[in-house]
Design an enzyme around this catalytic site. Structure first.
Site, short mmCIF file in Angstrom:
data_model
loop_
_atom_site.label_atom_id
_atom_site.label_comp_id
_atom_site.label_asym_id
_atom_site.label_seq_id
_atom_site.Cartn_x
_atom_site.Cartn_y
_atom_site.Cartn_z
N GLY A 164 0.82 -1.21 0.00
CA GLY A 164 0.00 0.00 0.00
C GLY A 164 0.86 1.26 0.00
N ASP A 198 4.02 -6.00 -15.23
CA ASP A 198 3.63 -5.02 -14.22
C ASP A 198 4.28 -3.68 -14.53
OD1 ASP A 198 2.91 -3.66 -11.88
OD2 ASP A 198 4.62 -4.47 -10.76
N SER A 242 4.96 -5.71 -3.36
CA SER A 242 4.70 -4.29 -3.52
C SER A 242 5.36 -3.47 -2.41
CB SER A 242 3.19 -4.05 -3.60
OG SER A 242 2.90 -2.76 -4.07
N TYR A 243 4.57 -2.64 -1.67
CA TYR A 243 5.19 -1.84 -0.61
C TYR A 243 5.71 -2.71 0.53
CZ TYR A 243 6.29 2.23 2.21
OH TYR A 243 6.97 3.18 2.92
N HIS A 274 1.45 -7.38 -11.36
CA HIS A 274 1.91 -6.94 -10.04
C HIS A 274 1.67 -8.01 -8.97
CE1 HIS A 274 3.30 -3.80 -7.37
NE2 HIS A 274 2.26 -3.94 -6.58
#
Length: 473
Positions: free
Chosen positions: A93, A386, A189-190, A438
């Site tokens: 996020g 991605d 991701s984050y 992703h």
């Protein structure tokens, strides 16, 4: 003062604060609390049988603030789950739910139908090879809550790592049968920030306490936010080489954005990002070759600048199904959600958490440099369709580490077909997954299962078996 001395002081201080200032209280028999958390009947909409146990509930990570993280633990599908590794899965996020993404649409066994009411079984579920622990982290994400309302306005990388460490220490007290199990961390991701940072504090905690309080063996992270400079360099190059933006826009992105943080772009950078977004058109930047979700066509454009916005929401409609399912009262009761502290509306990602994020270093490459010599198993994987954190970004970041190559670049295979490409470095393995976006396990579930098996076994990605030559007459 030398960095090693700072690290030692930090570790001892951290351990002392955690042990002294946090009230570690448990039932005399931890199995009593386990039984309380056990999900003892089919979930709403679950019309299939399972042969493994699963549990959900809360762990208090700060008694004074009443900060509680929600978890869902799904045992390995094995006669003796404790003989299988334990993996913690984290989504990013910042502010996104590991249950919404990791469990409900990627690697978990319980996936949600398009009606948002029924579940279907994921045949490529990762808990056939390991136990999986999902945390909605940090506080304010999903069902995690704090009795101090201002808490969710003060999240950041540092506190997230510390809270997750406290969570793990307490969780292992609640589930002591897993204390000696090999423990790994995985996510995407984050979580490219969360995972190395949590790994770092675990290593320091174990060192400070002179024991392996957590039997930590390594981590696996995908399409990972790693280094602002290399991430942006790779994003712009990926968009241009895939024919998604013009030559002029490519030049201006590199000139005007000057590899600033995407979280704080200049006004001139914002303007060229808007132009790039228009040139890309109505595609899903999280998976550039698959159609976007059309359920939201009449809603405001939530994709704006999404290729560079880590807080953008991935939405090939699976998110919509999660929003329906996890807001159902009967589902919340089944998952032991505290009715006194449930959110007004459960969301896959919290805008409040994301927009009030307090600290985010521009790079975590320094943590890799610190952890690689410890001998941890460290793998990075990347889906090559991605545009959010593309394979180009990841390769630039890995190259910046200047690691010696152990096994050169080659294709890896699954059922005789190229599954992707891989290269092994001293202390780190990189795996590229062909045709994945992703969320690699969402788009290429079979290839993702092959990946996690190799990672857990500590083996190289599979090669193509030589064909048997048949003599002809």
């Amino acid at each position: 003062m030398a960095n090693s001395e700072w690290s030692q002081i930090f570790a001892i201080t951290l351990a002392t604060i955690f042990l002294c200032n946090n009230n570690f209280t448990f039932a005399t028999d931890p199995f009593v609390q386990q039984e309380h958390d056990r999900i003892d009947r089919p979930l709403p909409g679950q019309n299939f049988n399972i042969s493994f146990e699963h549990y959900s509930g809360y762990i208090t990570v700060n008694e004074d603030a009443g900060r509680n993280l929600f978890y869902w633990f799904i045992q390995a599908d094995h006669v003796d789950p404790t003989s299988k590794p334990l993996l913690l899965w984290l989504n990013g996020g910042p502010g996104c739910s590991s249950i919404a993404y990791g469990e409900a649409e990627e690697i978990g066994p319980f996936h949600i139908n398009s009606d948002g009411k029924n579940l279907h079984f994921n045949p490529y579920y990762w808990n056939q090879v390991a136990n999986f622990l999902y945390i909605e982290s940090p506080v304010g994400v999903g069902f995690s809550y704090s009795k101090n309302s201002s808490d969710i306005l003060n999240n950041g990388d540092k506190r997230t790592a510390e809270d997750n460490l406290i969570f793990l220490l307490k969780w292992f007290e609640r589930f002591p049968q897993y204390k000696k199990t090999d423990f790994f961390i995985s996510g995407e991701s984050y979580a490219g920030h969360y995972i190395p940072q949590l790994s770092q504090v675990i290593v320091k905690y174990n060192s400070a306490t002179k024991q392996d309080s957590i039997n930590f063996k390594g981590f696996l992270v995908g399409n990972a936010v790693t280094d602002d400079f290399h991430d942006q360099l790779g994003i712009f190059e990926f968009l241009w080489t895939n024919g998604m933006i013009s030559d002029q826009t490519f030049k201006l992105l590199n000139l005007l954005c000057d590899f600033q943080s995407f979280e704080h772009p200049s006004k001139s950078c914002e303007r060229i990002l808007e132009i790039a977004d228009k040139e890309m058109g109505n595609i899903d930047p999280f998976s550039i070759f698959t159609p976007p979700c059309h359920e939201n066509d009449n809603q405001p454009d939530r994709r704006k600048h999404s290729f560079g916005r880590l807080r953008g929401v991935y939405d090939p409609c699976t998110e919509n199904h999660s929003n329906i399912y996890f807001n159902r009262p009967e589902v919340q009761r089944a998952l032991h959600v505290n009715p006194d502290h449930k959110p007004d509306k459960w969301q896959t990602c919290s805008d409040v958490v994301g927009t009030n994020w307090k600290d985010s270093p521009r790079s975590v490459l320094n943590i890799y440099r610190e952890l690689i010599p410890t001998g941890l198993r460290i793998w990075i994987f990347s889906g090559n369709t991605d545009a959010i954190i593309p394979v180009t970004s990841t390769r630039y970041s890995i190259n910046a580490l200047k690691l010696p190559t152990v096994s050169p670049w080659r294709a890896w295979y699954d059922d005789g077909e190229v599954g992707g490409w891989t290269q092994e470095y001293a202390g780190l393995t990189f795996v590229n997954v062909r045709g994945a976006g992703h969320e690699v396990p969402l788009h290429r579930p079979k290839l993702a299962l092959t990946l996690i098996k190799a990672f857990l076994e500590g083996t190289s990605m599979p090669t193509l078996e030589p064909r048997t030559l048949t003599a002809t007459i």
